[in-house]
Design a protein around this motif. Structure first.
Motif, PDB file in Angstrom:
ATOM      1  N   HIS A  84       0.823  -1.222   0.000  1.00 61.56           N
ATOM      2  CA  HIS A  84       0.000   0.000   0.000  1.00 61.56           C
ATOM      3  C   HIS A  84       0.856   1.272   0.000  1.00 61.56           C
ATOM      4  O   HIS A  84       0.370   2.359  -0.294  1.00 61.56           O
ATOM      5  CB  HIS A  84      -0.921  -0.005   1.229  1.00 61.56           C
ATOM      6  CG  HIS A  84      -1.998   1.031   1.197  1.00 61.56           C
ATOM      7  ND1 HIS A  84      -1.816   2.322   1.670  1.00 61.56           N
ATOM      8  CD2 HIS A  84      -3.272   0.992   0.725  1.00 61.56           C
ATOM      9  CE1 HIS A  84      -2.933   3.020   1.495  1.00 61.56           C
ATOM     10  NE2 HIS A  84      -3.825   2.234   0.934  1.00 61.56           N
ATOM     11  N   LYS A  93      -2.626  -3.743  -3.923  1.00 62.13           N
ATOM     12  CA  LYS A  93      -3.063  -3.943  -2.540  1.00 62.13           C
ATOM     13  C   LYS A  93      -4.557  -3.675  -2.392  1.00 62.13           C
ATOM     14  O   LYS A  93      -5.270  -4.448  -1.733  1.00 62.13           O
ATOM     15  CB  LYS A  93      -2.268  -3.023  -1.611  1.00 62.13           C
ATOM     16  CG  LYS A  93      -2.610  -3.194  -0.128  1.00 62.13           C
ATOM     17  CD  LYS A  93      -2.314  -4.603   0.347  1.00 62.13           C
ATOM     18  CE  LYS A  93      -2.611  -4.773   1.815  1.00 62.13           C
ATOM     19  NZ  LYS A  93      -2.399  -6.168   2.275  1.00 62.13           N
ATOM     20  N   LEU A  94      -5.047  -2.615  -3.001  1.00 58.09           N
ATOM     21  CA  LEU A  94      -6.479  -2.299  -2.945  1.00 58.09           C
ATOM     22  C   LEU A  94      -7.300  -3.404  -3.613  1.00 58.09           C
ATOM     23  O   LEU A  94      -8.397  -3.743  -3.148  1.00 58.09           O
ATOM     24  CB  LEU A  94      -6.743  -0.955  -3.613  1.00 58.09           C
ATOM     25  CG  LEU A  94      -6.160   0.270  -2.893  1.00 58.09           C
ATOM     26  CD1 LEU A  94      -6.390   1.531  -3.718  1.00 58.09           C
ATOM     27  CD2 LEU A  94      -6.756   0.435  -1.499  1.00 58.09           C
ATOM     28  N   CYS A  95      -6.765  -3.969  -4.679  1.00 54.91           N
ATOM     29  CA  CYS A  95      -7.445  -5.063  -5.373  1.00 54.91           C
ATOM     30  C   CYS A  95      -7.585  -6.279  -4.457  1.00 54.91           C
ATOM     31  O   CYS A  95      -8.652  -6.909  -4.393  1.00 54.91           O
ATOM     32  CB  CYS A  95      -6.685  -5.431  -6.639  1.00 54.91           C
ATOM     33  SG  CYS A  95      -7.399  -6.795  -7.593  1.00 54.91           S
ATOM     34  N   THR A  96      -6.517  -6.601  -3.689  1.00 52.35           N
ATOM     35  CA  THR A  96      -6.575  -7.773  -2.804  1.00 52.35           C
ATOM     36  C   THR A  96      -7.492  -7.537  -1.603  1.00 52.35           C
ATOM     37  O   THR A  96      -7.968  -8.495  -0.996  1.00 52.35           O
ATOM     38  CB  THR A  96      -5.177  -8.171  -2.302  1.00 52.35           C
ATOM     39  OG1 THR A  96      -4.598  -7.080  -1.558  1.00 52.35           O
ATOM     40  CG2 THR A  96      -4.265  -8.540  -3.463  1.00 52.35           C
ATOM     41  N   VAL A  97      -7.704  -6.289  -1.252  1.00 51.47           N
ATOM     42  CA  VAL A  97      -8.661  -5.984  -0.181  1.00 51.47           C
ATOM     43  C   VAL A  97     -10.087  -6.256  -0.661  1.00 51.47           C
ATOM     44  O   VAL A  97     -10.934  -6.758   0.089  1.00 51.47           O
ATOM     45  CB  VAL A  97      -8.514  -4.516   0.279  1.00 51.47           C
ATOM     46  CG1 VAL A  97      -9.646  -4.120   1.232  1.00 51.47           C
ATOM     47  CG2 VAL A  97      -7.163  -4.298   0.958  1.00 51.47           C
ATOM     48  N   GLU A  98     -10.336  -5.927  -1.920  1.00 49.91           N
ATOM     49  CA  GLU A  98     -11.672  -6.132  -2.494  1.00 49.91           C
ATOM     50  C   GLU A  98     -11.903  -7.590  -2.881  1.00 49.91           C
ATOM     51  O   GLU A  98     -13.027  -8.093  -2.803  1.00 49.91           O
ATOM     52  CB  GLU A  98     -11.849  -5.238  -3.725  1.00 49.91           C
ATOM     53  CG  GLU A  98     -11.842  -3.748  -3.400  1.00 49.91           C
ATOM     54  CD  GLU A  98     -11.898  -2.891  -4.652  1.00 49.91           C
ATOM     55  OE1 GLU A  98     -11.845  -3.465  -5.766  1.00 49.91           O
ATOM     56  OE2 GLU A  98     -11.989  -1.657  -4.521  1.00 49.91           O
ATOM     57  N   GLN A  99     -10.845  -8.275  -3.304  1.00 52.46           N
ATOM     58  CA  GLN A  99     -10.960  -9.676  -3.717  1.00 52.46           C
ATOM     59  C   GLN A  99     -10.123 -10.533  -2.766  1.00 52.46           C
ATOM     60  O   GLN A  99      -8.922 -10.691  -2.966  1.00 52.46           O
ATOM     61  CB  GLN A  99     -10.486  -9.863  -5.157  1.00 52.46           C
ATOM     62  CG  GLN A  99     -11.248  -9.030  -6.167  1.00 52.46           C
ATOM     63  CD  GLN A  99     -10.858  -9.366  -7.599  1.00 52.46           C
ATOM     64  OE1 GLN A  99     -10.762 -10.542  -7.971  1.00 52.46           O
ATOM     65  NE2 GLN A  99     -10.638  -8.338  -8.410  1.00 52.46           N
ATOM     66  N   ILE A 100     -10.751 -11.038  -1.735  1.00 49.01           N
ATOM     67  CA  ILE A 100     -10.018 -11.709  -0.672  1.00 49.01           C
ATOM     68  C   ILE A 100      -9.681 -13.152  -1.045  1.00 49.01           C
ATOM     69  O   ILE A 100     -10.259 -13.736  -1.961  1.00 49.01           O
ATOM     70  CB  ILE A 100     -10.818 -11.674   0.647  1.00 49.01           C
ATOM     71  CG1 ILE A 100     -12.154 -12.406   0.482  1.00 49.01           C
ATOM     72  CG2 ILE A 100     -11.030 -10.247   1.109  1.00 49.01           C
ATOM     73  CD1 ILE A 100     -12.927 -12.543   1.775  1.00 49.01           C
ATOM     74  N   GLY A 104      -8.380 -14.228  -4.987  1.00 48.75           N
ATOM     75  CA  GLY A 104      -8.271 -12.780  -5.143  1.00 48.75           C
ATOM     76  C   GLY A 104      -6.850 -12.356  -5.458  1.00 48.75           C
ATOM     77  O   GLY A 104      -6.613 -11.498  -6.325  1.00 48.75           O
ATOM     78  N   CYS A 108      -5.482 -10.477  -8.866  1.00 53.82           N
ATOM     79  CA  CYS A 108      -4.874  -9.144  -8.777  1.00 53.82           C
ATOM     80  C   CYS A 108      -3.412  -9.112  -9.233  1.00 53.82           C
ATOM     81  O   CYS A 108      -2.880  -8.033  -9.537  1.00 53.82           O
ATOM     82  CB  CYS A 108      -4.964  -8.624  -7.340  1.00 53.82           C
ATOM     83  SG  CYS A 108      -6.662  -8.389  -6.741  1.00 53.82           S
TER      84      CYS A 108
END
Length: 314
Positions: A84, A93-100, A104, A108
């Motif tokens: 981040h 990093k933001l992508c992995t927060v949304e796609q756990i 995910g 990402c």
């Protein structure tokens, strides 16, 4: 570490041709796991020597980072928080927060791979790599460059103590260990400079703080990048127009020169005398001067910098 590495690396990460990775070894080195999982259910398991195990993982991770092979990294590295902290990796990093989950991460990963592959320079900022550990990579790849950053041990130790990394009562033993490790690293660098003079360079944080534009130009020439007008403006903003100097965790400073030596107004005389005694061999190499008394400590007209050893500057 408090060595000024975050501030120094900020000189690079805003360049459009740089793919910047901030402390990618942090999670495995800080938490020291004994089992390290990878994608596709593969694991590395510690058996007897934890230090060797973690060092081997770190070296393997560095090799993959330098080749943009993110799909082969361990999961702990792929989920670590510092993705981040870089302009070029924040989107991942933001992508992995949304796609756990593992799925995910796999979805990402192209964000990292594409950005890394397009960049002219891949830049890794780390405090978790010794010169000795970096040497095989320098030997193997003539295009790889290493910037060895140092800072006055008194400034580093003063900051570490303020933030609770060790107790004030432990300064004698802690500074002996700290400067012993630092001396080994400096000596390893001096040897590497002889064999690979065009691949490694040495810089002091204080020199960058005092002359940010000229030193940044030198570093950009070293890595083979043009210093753009936008980068110049950014450097000006973070060295002369940023946060107050009393914000040690901030990147930008309202006066980088004053910030670099503010430790002299905060450290106690007995602390400085102990560090000076335990770190004098380090000072001789990298060009710092001992402080004779309390009045000299507070007097900013009394210099604490001198010329580094010749073998570091060849």
């Amino acid at each position: 570490m408090r060595s000024g590495s975050t501030f120094t690396s900020e000189l690079f990460q805003t360049h459009p041709d740089v793919f910047f990775m901030f402390e990618p070894f942090h999670t495995t080195w800080y938490y020291r796991p004994k089992i390290i999982p990878y994608l596709h259910k593969y694991k590395r398991i510690y058996f007897d020597d934890l230090e060797k195990f973690l060092t081997d993982v770190k070296i393997d991770t560095l090799d993959k980072l330098l080749r943009c092979q993110f799909k082969n990294l361990d999961i702990l590295t792929l989920i670590q928080e510092h993705w981040h902290d870089s302009i070029t990796t924040k989107a991942y990093k933001l992508c992995t927060v949304e796609q756990i989950g593992v799925a995910g991460i796999e979805n990402c990963l192209p964000i990292l791979t594409d950005a890394c592959s397009r960049a002219k320079v891949n830049f890794i900022k780390t405090i978790n790599l010794t010169i000795h550990q970096a040497e095989p990579f320098i030997d193997k790849d003539p295009n790889l460059k290493l910037i060895y950053l140092v800072r006055d041990p008194r400034a580093v130790l003063s900051s570490q103590m303020r933030y609770g990394e060790f107790a004030p009562s432990a300064i004698d033993s802690y500074s002996k260990t700290f400067c012993g490790i630092m001396l080994k690293d400096i000596q390893s660098y001096a040897k590497l400079k002889k064999t690979h003079p065009n691949q490694v360079t040495f810089v002091r944080y204080e020199d960058i703080a005092h002359k940010p534009i000229p030193l940044t130009e030198d570093l950009y020439n070293f890595v083979g990048l043009p210093l753009t007008q936008n980068v110049r403006k950014h450097i000006y903003n973070i060295t002369t127009g940023g946060n107050d100097e009393d914000c040690p965790l901030c990147i930008s400073k309202s006066n980088s020169t004053q910030a670099a030596e503010k430790w002299r107004l905060q450290a106690k005389d007995d602390f400085v005398q102990i560090v000076d005694s335990n770190c004098k061999n380090v000072y001789q190499y990298i060009g710092y001067l001992p402080i004779m008394n309390a009045s000299s400590l507070r007097d900013m007209n009394v210099p604490v910098l001198t010329v580094p050893a010749h073998e570091l500057m060849l």
